[in-house]
Design a protein around this motif. Structure first.
Motif, short mmCIF file in Angstrom:
data_model
loop_
_atom_site.label_atom_id
_atom_site.label_comp_id
_atom_site.label_asym_id
_atom_site.label_seq_id
_atom_site.Cartn_x
_atom_site.Cartn_y
_atom_site.Cartn_z
N LEU A 147 0.82 -1.20 0.00
CA LEU A 147 0.00 0.00 0.00
C LEU A 147 0.86 1.26 0.00
N ALA A 148 1.98 1.23 0.71
CA ALA A 148 2.89 2.39 0.73
C ALA A 148 3.38 2.73 -0.68
N SER A 149 3.65 1.70 -1.48
CA SER A 149 4.12 1.96 -2.85
C SER A 149 3.03 2.62 -3.69
N SER A 159 7.33 11.44 1.67
CA SER A 159 8.56 10.71 2.00
C SER A 159 8.24 9.23 2.15
N GLN A 160 9.28 8.40 2.06
CA GLN A 160 9.06 6.96 2.23
C GLN A 160 8.51 6.65 3.62
N ALA A 161 9.04 7.36 4.63
CA ALA A 161 8.58 7.13 6.01
C ALA A 161 7.12 7.51 6.17
N SER A 163 4.72 7.74 3.74
CA SER A 163 3.85 6.81 3.00
C SER A 163 3.74 5.48 3.74
N SER A 164 4.83 5.03 4.38
CA SER A 164 4.78 3.78 5.14
C SER A 164 3.90 3.92 6.37
N LEU A 165 3.97 5.09 7.03
CA LEU A 165 3.14 5.33 8.21
C LEU A 165 1.65 5.34 7.84
N LEU A 166 1.32 6.05 6.76
CA LEU A 166 -0.07 6.07 6.30
C LEU A 166 -0.54 4.66 5.96
N ALA A 167 0.30 3.91 5.27
CA ALA A 167 -0.07 2.54 4.88
C ALA A 167 -0.24 1.64 6.10
N GLU A 168 0.61 1.82 7.10
CA GLU A 168 0.51 1.00 8.32
C GLU A 168 -0.82 1.23 9.02
N VAL A 169 -1.22 2.50 9.15
CA VAL A 169 -2.51 2.82 9.78
C VAL A 169 -3.65 2.20 8.98
N GLY A 239 17.61 4.78 -5.85
CA GLY A 239 16.42 4.85 -5.01
C GLY A 239 15.20 5.48 -5.66
N LYS A 240 15.32 5.90 -6.92
CA LYS A 240 14.18 6.52 -7.61
C LYS A 240 13.65 5.59 -8.69
N GLN A 241 12.32 5.63 -8.89
CA GLN A 241 11.69 4.79 -9.89
C GLN A 241 12.10 5.25 -11.29
#
Length: 261
Positions: A147-149, A159-161, A163-169, A239-241
């Motif tokens: 989901l973070a991706s 930021s990666q952090a 997007s990961s936090l939003l996805a975790e919630v 680190g970039k797509q």
């Protein structure tokens, strides 16, 4: 919600013919129904065979015991989850308006858990985790990464952090609501609960990846050489797509106007 990689699928032998594969599927579906009705401890291979409408000898051709059946169910669920991730993480879905994107994902989640094997495995993971041999919390982390991706792709400024936090919630919220929904015997209430997932996620994610930001994402995702939107992902660089344009065939890095050629 995978502990470690197992070479065994729980099966005593792999079915080689279509009829054998169909029999295994029938046994797994029957096992899910029996576990759901009487619980794992009270279930037996004889009850499962009877539910599947097959002889106990036929069941033992594939499974030595109910633990092996349960392990095969675990791995079958993992296969279905991986397929769900692959089917929903596509440009066609990611670039939809937010509510439509969330609706597509939530509908796919609901369809996933309509299957008896996935429904039982999901509930058992949160109520009797000690039974599991192949699934652990790493699968939940995979869901968060998935989901973070998607969120990062919709809004590259995240930021990666973040997007990961939003996805975790989001993932933990979905799991909590789905667990409550799947454990109720009231079908109407189950549908009401699962139906709230869409509103919950849209409200939470709107400020971060809402439709106002989608236009910016679409601009970023145009080829800087020919302005085509027909792009395909082409690995990562620093680190970039990276992307390749299907029209002019040139490559470029996300948020970059410079060619990689």
């Amino acid at each position: 919600m995978t502990k470690h990689s197992h070479s065994s699928s729980g099966l005593r032998r792999q079915p080689k013919q279509q009829r054998g594969r169909e029999r295994v599927d029938k046994i797994l579906d029957a096992a899910a129904a029996v576990f759901d009705e009487v619980g794992y401890e009270a279930a037996s291979t004889h009850k499962i065979a009877a539910k599947a409408g097959t002889a106990i000898g036929s069941l033992y051709q594939f499974f030595p015991d109910k633990a092996a059946i349960f392990q095969a169910m675990e791995l079958r669920h993992v296969e279905r989850v991986k397929a769900f991730w692959a089917e929903t993480n596509t440009p066609e879905i990611v670039q939809l308006p937010l509510r439509q994107m969330i609706n597509a994902i939530a509908s796919a989640v609901a369809e996933l858990f309509e299957h008896p094997v996935s429904r039982v495995i999901f509930v058992q993971f949160y109520t009797a985790r000690e039974m599991f041999q192949s699934i652990d919390e790493s699968m939940t982390q995979e869901a968060i990464n998935f989901l973070a991706s998607i969120l990062k792709e919709r809004n590259p400024a995240l930021s990666q952090a973040h997007s990961s936090l939003l996805a975790e919630v989001c993932v933990h919220s979905i799991n909590a609501v789905m667990l409550s929904a799947l454990r109720t015997s009231n079908l109407q209430h189950r549908q009401q609960l699962s139906g709230q997932i869409e509103d919950l996620l849209v409200s939470y994610l709107e400020p971060h990846v809402g439709d106002a930001r989608l236009g910016n994402v679409m601009k970023v995702m145009k080829c800087p050489h020919c302005q085509s939107e027909q792009l395909s992902k082409n690995g990562y660089r620093r680190g970039k797509q990276c992307y390749r344009c299907k029209e002019c065939r040139k490559q470029f890095v996300e948020n970059s106007q410079r060619s990689m050629m």
